[in-house]
Scaffold this motif. Sequence first.
Motif, PDB file in Angstrom:
ATOM      1  N   LEU A  32       0.832  -1.204   0.000  1.00 39.21           N
ATOM      2  CA  LEU A  32       0.000   0.000   0.000  1.00 39.21           C
ATOM      3  C   LEU A  32       0.865   1.252   0.000  1.00 39.21           C
ATOM      4  CD1 LEU A  32      -2.723  -1.020   2.620  1.00 39.21           C
ATOM      5  CD2 LEU A  32      -3.034  -0.818   0.145  1.00 39.21           C
ATOM      6  N   ILE A  33       1.999   1.189   0.685  1.00 32.18           N
ATOM      7  CA  ILE A  33       2.912   2.330   0.739  1.00 32.18           C
ATOM      8  C   ILE A  33       3.717   2.435  -0.553  1.00 32.18           C
ATOM      9  CG2 ILE A  33       4.911   3.282   1.949  1.00 32.18           C
ATOM     10  CD1 ILE A  33       3.805   1.926   4.501  1.00 32.18           C
ATOM     11  N   ALA A  34       4.206   1.295  -1.030  1.00 31.30           N
ATOM     12  CA  ALA A  34       5.034   1.292  -2.240  1.00 31.30           C
ATOM     13  C   ALA A  34       4.250   1.760  -3.461  1.00 31.30           C
ATOM     14  CB  ALA A  34       5.595  -0.107  -2.481  1.00 31.30           C
ATOM     15  N   ALA A  35       2.945   1.480  -3.501  1.00 27.93           N
ATOM     16  CA  ALA A  35       2.135   1.804  -4.678  1.00 27.93           C
ATOM     17  C   ALA A  35       2.043   3.301  -4.920  1.00 27.93           C
ATOM     18  CB  ALA A  35       0.732   1.209  -4.535  1.00 27.93           C
ATOM     19  N   VAL A  36       2.180   4.113  -3.872  1.00 30.37           N
ATOM     20  CA  VAL A  36       2.100   5.565  -4.047  1.00 30.37           C
ATOM     21  C   VAL A  36       3.474   6.187  -4.234  1.00 30.37           C
ATOM     22  CG1 VAL A  36      -0.050   5.737  -2.753  1.00 30.37           C
ATOM     23  CG2 VAL A  36       2.112   6.002  -1.543  1.00 30.37           C
ATOM     24  N   GLY A  37       4.528   5.399  -4.103  1.00 33.78           N
ATOM     25  CA  GLY A  37       5.870   5.896  -4.368  1.00 33.78           C
ATOM     26  C   GLY A  37       6.402   6.778  -3.258  1.00 33.78           C
ATOM     27  N   GLY A  38       7.166   6.226  -2.349  1.00 28.40           N
ATOM     28  CA  GLY A  38       7.736   7.032  -1.266  1.00 28.40           C
ATOM     29  C   GLY A  38       7.135   6.693   0.080  1.00 28.40           C
ATOM     30  N   ASP A  39       7.981   6.613   1.100  1.00 24.35           N
ATOM     31  CA  ASP A  39       7.523   6.269   2.436  1.00 24.35           C
ATOM     32  C   ASP A  39       7.284   7.532   3.261  1.00 24.35           C
ATOM     33  OD1 ASP A  39      10.054   7.170   2.985  1.00 24.35           O
ATOM     34  OD2 ASP A  39      10.893   5.188   3.424  1.00 24.35           O
ATOM     35  N   ASP A  40       7.218   7.369   4.584  1.00 27.43           N
ATOM     36  CA  ASP A  40       6.894   8.510   5.442  1.00 27.43           C
ATOM     37  C   ASP A  40       7.987   9.574   5.446  1.00 27.43           C
ATOM     38  OD1 ASP A  40       4.603   7.172   5.974  1.00 27.43           O
ATOM     39  OD2 ASP A  40       4.810   7.176   8.150  1.00 27.43           O
ATOM     40  N   THR A  41       9.213   9.211   5.075  1.00 25.15           N
ATOM     41  CA  THR A  41      10.251  10.221   4.944  1.00 25.15           C
ATOM     42  C   THR A  41       9.843  11.263   3.912  1.00 25.15           C
ATOM     43  OG1 THR A  41      11.958   8.598   5.513  1.00 25.15           O
ATOM     44  CG2 THR A  41      12.681  10.614   4.403  1.00 25.15           C
ATOM     45  N   PHE A  42       9.167  10.815   2.875  1.00 26.89           N
ATOM     46  CA  PHE A  42       8.683  11.749   1.866  1.00 26.89           C
ATOM     47  C   PHE A  42       7.564  12.617   2.441  1.00 26.89           C
ATOM     48  CE2 PHE A  42       7.183  13.160  -2.316  1.00 26.89           C
ATOM     49  CZ  PHE A  42       8.403  13.386  -2.923  1.00 26.89           C
ATOM     50  N   GLY A  43       6.814  12.077   3.401  1.00 26.74           N
ATOM     51  CA  GLY A  43       5.818  12.879   4.090  1.00 26.74           C
ATOM     52  C   GLY A  43       6.446  14.041   4.837  1.00 26.74           C
ATOM     53  N   ASP A  44       7.659  13.835   5.390  1.00 24.24           N
ATOM     54  CA  ASP A  44       8.395  14.926   6.031  1.00 24.24           C
ATOM     55  C   ASP A  44       8.670  16.042   5.025  1.00 24.24           C
ATOM     56  OD1 ASP A  44       8.665  13.918   8.650  1.00 24.24           O
ATOM     57  OD2 ASP A  44      10.401  12.713   8.095  1.00 24.24           O
ATOM     58  N   ILE A  45       9.074  15.651   3.806  1.00 24.50           N
ATOM     59  CA  ILE A  45       9.379  16.641   2.778  1.00 24.50           C
ATOM     60  C   ILE A  45       8.114  17.391   2.369  1.00 24.50           C
ATOM     61  CG2 ILE A  45      10.226  16.955   0.416  1.00 24.50           C
ATOM     62  CD1 ILE A  45      12.056  14.549   0.871  1.00 24.50           C
ATOM     63  N   GLU A  46       7.011  16.667   2.214  1.00 24.45           N
ATOM     64  CA  GLU A  46       5.748  17.309   1.826  1.00 24.45           C
ATOM     65  C   GLU A  46       5.291  18.300   2.891  1.00 24.45           C
ATOM     66  OE1 GLU A  46       3.737  13.836  -0.969  1.00 24.45           O
ATOM     67  OE2 GLU A  46       3.345  13.839   1.177  1.00 24.45           O
ATOM     68  N   LEU A  47       5.380  17.906   4.173  1.00 26.62           N
ATOM     69  CA  LEU A  47       4.953  18.807   5.242  1.00 26.62           C
ATOM     70  C   LEU A  47       5.857  20.034   5.303  1.00 26.62           C
ATOM     71  CD1 LEU A  47       3.020  19.359   7.577  1.00 26.62           C
ATOM     72  CD2 LEU A  47       4.606  18.134   9.081  1.00 26.62           C
ATOM     73  N   THR A  48       7.163  19.826   5.130  1.00 25.12           N
ATOM     74  CA  THR A  48       8.093  20.956   5.118  1.00 25.12           C
ATOM     75  C   THR A  48       7.745  21.927   4.002  1.00 25.12           C
ATOM     76  OG1 THR A  48       9.889  19.629   6.055  1.00 25.12           O
ATOM     77  CG2 THR A  48      10.512  21.627   4.841  1.00 25.12           C
ATOM     78  N   LEU A  49       7.473  21.380   2.822  1.00 24.94           N
ATOM     79  CA  LEU A  49       7.124  22.230   1.686  1.00 24.94           C
ATOM     80  C   LEU A  49       5.868  23.045   1.979  1.00 24.94           C
ATOM     81  CD1 LEU A  49       7.651  22.996  -1.294  1.00 24.94           C
ATOM     82  CD2 LEU A  49       6.185  21.089  -1.931  1.00 24.94           C
ATOM     83  N   LEU A  50       4.828  22.396   2.484  1.00 23.72           N
ATOM     84  CA  LEU A  50       3.589  23.110   2.795  1.00 23.72           C
ATOM     85  C   LEU A  50       3.813  24.176   3.858  1.00 23.72           C
ATOM     86  CD1 LEU A  50       1.038  20.143   2.804  1.00 23.72           C
ATOM     87  CD2 LEU A  50       1.178  21.983   1.117  1.00 23.72           C
ATOM     88  N   ALA A  51       4.646  23.864   4.844  1.00 25.43           N
ATOM     89  CA  ALA A  51       4.908  24.838   5.905  1.00 25.43           C
ATOM     90  C   ALA A  51       5.646  26.062   5.372  1.00 25.43           C
ATOM     91  CB  ALA A  51       5.701  24.182   7.029  1.00 25.43           C
ATOM     92  N   THR A  52       6.604  25.852   4.475  1.00 22.89           N
ATOM     93  CA  THR A  52       7.317  26.999   3.898  1.00 22.89           C
ATOM     94  C   THR A  52       6.394  27.846   3.033  1.00 22.89           C
ATOM     95  OG1 THR A  52       8.065  25.742   1.961  1.00 22.89           O
ATOM     96  CG2 THR A  52       9.505  25.735   3.885  1.00 22.89           C
ATOM     97  N   LEU A  53       5.291  27.250   2.572  1.00 23.28           N
ATOM     98  CA  LEU A  53       4.329  27.970   1.734  1.00 23.28           C
ATOM     99  C   LEU A  53       3.192  28.578   2.543  1.00 23.28           C
ATOM    100  CD1 LEU A  53       4.242  25.443  -1.234  1.00 23.28           C
ATOM    101  CD2 LEU A  53       5.308  27.708  -1.217  1.00 23.28           C
ATOM    102  N   GLY A  54       3.235  28.406   3.876  1.00 21.99           N
ATOM    103  CA  GLY A  54       2.274  29.106   4.717  1.00 21.99           C
ATOM    104  C   GLY A  54       1.335  28.258   5.542  1.00 21.99           C
TER     105      GLY A  54
END
Length: 250
Positions: A32-54
């Motif tokens: 289920l995790i592999a099918a979307v490409g990227g594990d929770d470490t990528f979730g860290d990157i996504e949250l960081t990106l959203l936070a830098t955007l406000g």
Amino acid sequence: MSGTGTYSSFYEDYNAIIDRYVALGMPRERALIAAVGGDDTFGDIELTLLATLGLRDGHYLIDVGCGSGRLTRRAARMAGLRYLGTDVVQEMLDHASRTCGRPDFRFQHVTGLSIPEADGVADFVSFFSVGTHLRHEEFFLYLSDARRVLKPGGRIVFSFLDIETTVGREVFEIGLRQVRHNVSGWHLNQFIGRSEIPVWARFLGMRKVCMIDGDAPVLTAPPEIAAMLSKPVAGAAFGQSVCVLEKKPL
């Protein structure tokens, strides 16, 4: 399976990918995790990106295509955040809901190109690796509905496959090999040209805030967000390029 990559086949596409990983011996939860490409470490990157955007605690985030919850579990650490995650695969939603530890987070199974929410209520709508698998017309309709649910001044953040980046070229080469050797059973990978996005923004009646090159390092997270991450992500690149659109204030 149709293999067309249209939204109507998206559910079948992803379930076929999950089943393929399981057939190769991968535990289903891991599939289920592999099918979307990227594990929770990528979730860290996504949250960081959203936070830098406000994105801030107390905001309302709609995570379209939340998958098995890589962003969900990281966003759950923002105690006051309101959250709606949507996806076409119910099994992925169940996994995200079960593992995020937030009974107040909401999840909704969807089958079309609309967001199950009222007008003008969200601060952010994210589309990570969603438009990458839809026809342009389908994704534009999705963005249009995201505009509807945003507050004035609210933002859409979406990632896109960009042929000008390292990841974009790698995905393109994989697609070439699949076509050359008539390999079927994988979803559509759709590219968007950087020059098209300002036109889309104009059609949507939104302001293009910025585009972030997929090869560029993710910006440093604000201190309150950095403390929530499993490990620092400074210097990491998102891979896909990212666009930010803002709903014009009244």
